[in-house]
Design an enzyme around this catalytic site. Structure first.
Site, short mmCIF file in Angstrom:
data_model
loop_
_atom_site.label_atom_id
_atom_site.label_comp_id
_atom_site.label_asym_id
_atom_site.label_seq_id
_atom_site.Cartn_x
_atom_site.Cartn_y
_atom_site.Cartn_z
N LYS A 66 0.51 -0.80 0.35
CA LYS A 66 -0.43 -0.08 -0.08
C LYS A 66 0.68 1.29 0.09
O LYS A 66 0.61 2.19 -0.58
CB LYS A 66 -1.15 0.25 1.26
N ASP A 103 -9.95 3.26 2.52
CA ASP A 103 -10.15 2.18 3.29
C ASP A 103 -11.34 2.74 4.73
O ASP A 103 -11.93 2.59 5.32
CB ASP A 103 -9.59 1.68 4.31
#
Ligand code: ATR
Length: 266
Positions: A66, A103
């Site tokens: 990420k 997220d």
């Protein structure tokens, strides 16, 4: 011709993303081929480049890539800039690489869908690793009265508040808190390896506090603790998984798929 999307990670075999996105695509009438790509640590940038060069529409990024995804991107959303991590990549019309981190907004949407109010509430985030960094700012933007972070290593909690803003308190898991929280979110990875998690004493008000664990698919030590403490409601991260995926899908296809059942764990 089907659009091509994929999730890149290492490991990636466990990923639920293909099932979720194929479900969204079917509901929205979009032909989609979504695959899992296992990338080696050194090969991530090359794999991303090759995917888009061959006409790929969008990527999900999972552990451990990420941060590297955020570094690669030409354009980053505010969430990516603040957290330094991206879970969604796509090319814009100029063939530039764009990055978002869905997220945190996914977590906020999931909590809202469960009927949990965030605005004006006292919220405790436990953990200060990548998962906590990714959700902190969207939680802050939802207008809580208090957003504190407790972490085994308190310096990492302090760093999140210093880097991303807010006037909450950062403290260690050994501390005793003065006033319980309305909402307690576990963003540690302790649920993944089932390791014991110490929780700050007095942080939960029985029958009142709501507990959310960002790990899904298992009853974590945090969830068992919440049960013992008689939390008013306990949720695992499945709803966040769905919500972050819906937001990724909408970045790629410009349409937010309708909500599926959070109880459908297939
Ligand atoms: P992730 O990307 O899942 O957030 P990470 O960046 O490695 O993974 O962060 C893991 C987080 O879980 C950290 O906050 C870690 O605490 P430390 O910062 O003190 O290492 C926390 N964590 C993991 N296992 C834990 C345990 N058994 N008890 C308390 N905290 C734990």
């Amino acid at each position: 011709m089907s659009a091509c999307c994929a999730v890149i990670g290492n490991p990636v075999a466990h990923s639920r993303s293909p099932d979720l996105h194929h479900g969204f695509a079917q509901t929205c009438g979009i032909p989609l081929h979504y695959e899992k790509i296992l990338a080696e640590e050194d090969d991530f940038a090359h794999v991303v480049q090759a995917f888009f060069a061959s006409g790929g529409r969008g990527l999900n990024i999972t552990v451990p890539f990420k941060q590297r995804a955020a570094e690669l991107a030409d354009h980053c959303s505010e969430e990516v800039r603040l957290s330094g991590a991206a879970n969604t990549l796509w090319h814009n019309e100029q063939q530039q690489l764009c990055a978002d981190n869905t997220d945190g907004r996914g977590l906020v949407n999931a909590l809202t869908a469960h009927g949990v109010t965030l605005s004006g509430q006292r919220i405790l985030l436990i953990g200060a690793g990548g998962a906590a960094q990714g959700v902190y700012h969207p939680l802050l933007a939802s207008g809580p009265a208090v957003l504190d972070i407790a972490n085994r290593t308190p310096e990492k909690a302090e760093a999140i508040i210093a880097n991303q803003g807010g006037d909450g308190r950062a403290f260690g898991l050994d501390e005793h808190v003065d006033e319980p929280y309305d909402l307690i979110i576990n963003a540690t990875s302790s649920g993944l390896d089932d390791s014991a998690l110490k929780v700050p004493a007095n942080c939960l008000a029985p029958g009142h506090s709501v507990c959310y664990d960002m790990v899904y698919g298992t009853t974590t030590p945090f969830m068992r603790w919440a049960e013992e403490q008689q939390a008013a409601a306990i949720y695992d991260g499945y709803s966040m998984l769905i919500e972050q995926a819906r937001l990724s899908f909408s970045q790629w296809f410009g349409v937010l798929p309708p909500v599926q059942s959070y109880n459908d764990r297939g």
